[in-house]
Design an enzyme around this catalytic site. Structure first.
Site, short mmCIF file in Angstrom:
data_model
loop_
_atom_site.label_atom_id
_atom_site.label_comp_id
_atom_site.label_asym_id
_atom_site.label_seq_id
_atom_site.Cartn_x
_atom_site.Cartn_y
_atom_site.Cartn_z
N ASN A 7 -6.32 -34.33 -5.28
CA ASN A 7 -5.94 -33.32 -6.26
C ASN A 7 -5.36 -34.04 -7.47
O ASN A 7 -4.21 -34.45 -7.47
CB ASN A 7 -4.90 -32.38 -5.62
N ARG A 92 -10.00 -31.04 -5.47
CA ARG A 92 -9.60 -29.75 -6.04
C ARG A 92 -10.01 -29.77 -7.51
O ARG A 92 -9.67 -30.70 -8.25
CB ARG A 92 -8.09 -29.61 -5.94
N HIS A 181 -5.70 -20.16 -8.01
CA HIS A 181 -5.14 -20.14 -6.65
C HIS A 181 -6.12 -19.53 -5.65
O HIS A 181 -5.72 -19.03 -4.60
CB HIS A 181 -3.85 -19.29 -6.56
N ARG A 242 6.37 -20.70 -16.86
CA ARG A 242 5.37 -19.93 -17.62
C ARG A 242 5.81 -18.48 -17.76
O ARG A 242 6.34 -17.90 -16.81
CB ARG A 242 4.02 -19.98 -16.90
N GLU A 386 -3.60 -25.37 0.96
CA GLU A 386 -4.77 -25.53 0.09
C GLU A 386 -5.57 -26.79 0.46
O GLU A 386 -6.79 -26.81 0.37
CB GLU A 386 -4.33 -25.55 -1.37
#
Ligand code: AMP
Length: 401
Positions: A7, A92, A181, A242, A386
């Site tokens: 990733n 990923r 996601h 965010r 994940e």
């Protein structure tokens, strides 16, 4: 089968090596390379409870991957005796645009399409490509698979993914909701259905992935039909740094009044907003809950705003699916933060949720129902993974090749 999961971020690289079979998986090693491109890059490598840490100059992603591969075959901290033991590499990839509905084996055409999506995810896709190219250089005979954050959401109908802008911008720039996601939303929905004996193909599920980045997804009969993140991962509920949803008019207002250019406003909305911006001192849910309990009003405001907005999405997604059978909470906050889960799920009795306050406070970091036995709508905390999704997809694609 041994799978290396990579990733890549712009200056970091996370990895895991998993021993995979069709019915089991085991993490053999995992680690993180940080501050790639600097003189004092950090490499943390973990095997079981043993942790190895190094600091040294690492100039680019190829060198970072070389360091990872060396660690994996090292006589002391390694977990394999030769790189030939790695059967495939799963990457990923943040953005697959509207090219990819599922994970794919990497070839030149796939690389070209990921490259085309760089404009849609300028912080992530170029880094993901660096990882793919570095791996191809260092292990040219090993299969590589790309697993996209966006692909699960490609089933959304057009009225859910379109923004009400001039249609020509969709044609010209591919401006639309993509969602992120995806691996996590899909994984927790499937896992919960298995655990509860539910048929995913006949179900209405709302998954709330709440971590540093957060998104909510409406999953009808196993397919994503709407999700809170949009063209970028900025939209939706407030996150660590965010802002989530704001009035679009604020963008020009802040640019004019704060003298910000495009980079300035981008940085303000992505890095100085959300829980950090509201509280003024932390983006971390743990810090905020602790301060809230000590009476800090700004920390309380940040936490209440997060929970309130998640609750609004639950209401909205229950409405568009004409009901909901199961609400899932996952991600660092969803799996662990009992006060945030309580704020989100209390007061949903109109929907058929009979929340179990005691079960909630007693369960952290495990897969468990946090509603009363007879609750019409089930609420479950589910741990996400994940890397496991990436490894599973990689194994399946390589096996079928
Ligand atoms: P993630 O991005 O999924 O790793 O989630 C990070 C967020 O989860 C941070 O806001 C953490 O404060 C929160 N988190 C992680 N562990 C816990 C915990 N034990 N209790 C409360 N919040 C937690």
């Amino acid at each position: 089968m041994k799978i290396l999961v990579i990733n890549c971020g712009s200056s970091s690289l996370k990895y895991q090596v998993l021993e995979m079979s069709s019915d089991s998986s085991k993490v053999l090693a995992k680690g993180l390379v940080e501050r790639i491109g600097s003189q004092n890059a950090g490499h943390t490598h973990k095997v079981g409870d043993n942790k190895y840490q190094f600091e040294k100059p690492i100039i680019d992603h190829t060198e970072a991957i070389k360091n990872v591969l060396n660690a994996l075959i090292d006589p002391t901290m390694g977990v394999i005796s030769s790189l030939f033991e790695i059967d495939a590499v799963g990457h990923r990839v943040a953005h697959g645009g509207d090219y990819f509905f599922k994970s794919v084996a990497v070839d030149d055409d796939v690389v070209a399409k990921i490259e085309k999506c760089c404009a849609l995810a300028p912080l992530h896709n170029p880094a993901n490509l660096l990882g793919i190219r570095a791996m191809a250089k260092l292990m040219p005979d090993t299969s590589q698979v790309a697993v996209f954050d966006t692909s699960f959401h490609q089933t959304m109908p057009d009225y859910a993914y379109m923004y009400a802008l001039d249609y020509s911008f969709y044609e010209k720039y591919k401006i639309r909701r993509y969602g992120f996601h995806g691996t996590s939303h899909k994984f927790v929905a499937e896992k919960a259905c298995k655990l509860l004996g539910m048929d995913i193909n006949n179900s209405k599920i709302i998954t709330c992935h709440l971590g540093n980045g957060s998104s909510i997804t409406a999953i009808k009969n196993g397919k994503s039909i709407d999700t809170s993140m949009g063209f970028t991962p900025l939209e939706g509920v407030p996150m660590g740094t965010r802002c989530g949803n704001i009035d679009a008019g604020l963008v020009t207002f802040l640019m004019q009044n704060e003298g910000l250019d495009a980079d300035g406003i981008n940085s303000l909305l992505n890095k100085k907003s959300g829980l950090q911006g509201l509280s003024g001192f932390s983006s971390d849910c743990r810090d905020l809950v602790e301060s809230m309990e000590q009476g800090n009003n700004r920390a309380a405001l940040a936490i209440k705003k997060l929970a309130y907005d998640v609750k609004k999405y639950i209401g909205a997604y229950a409405a568009v699916m004409n009901g909901v059978d199961l609400i899932i909470l996952t991600g660092g906050i969803g799996e662990n933060s009992t006060p945030v889960r309580e704020l989100i799920c209390s007061g949903l009795d109109y929907l058929g949720v009979d929340f179990d306050f005691d079960k909630n406070t007693q369960s952290r970091g495990i897969d468990t129902l946090i509603c009363k036995d007879g609750s019409k709508v089930k609420v479950m905390a589910v741990t996400t993974d994940e890397e496991l999704v990436i490894a599973t997809d990689t194994m399946n694609i390589v096996k079928n090749k």
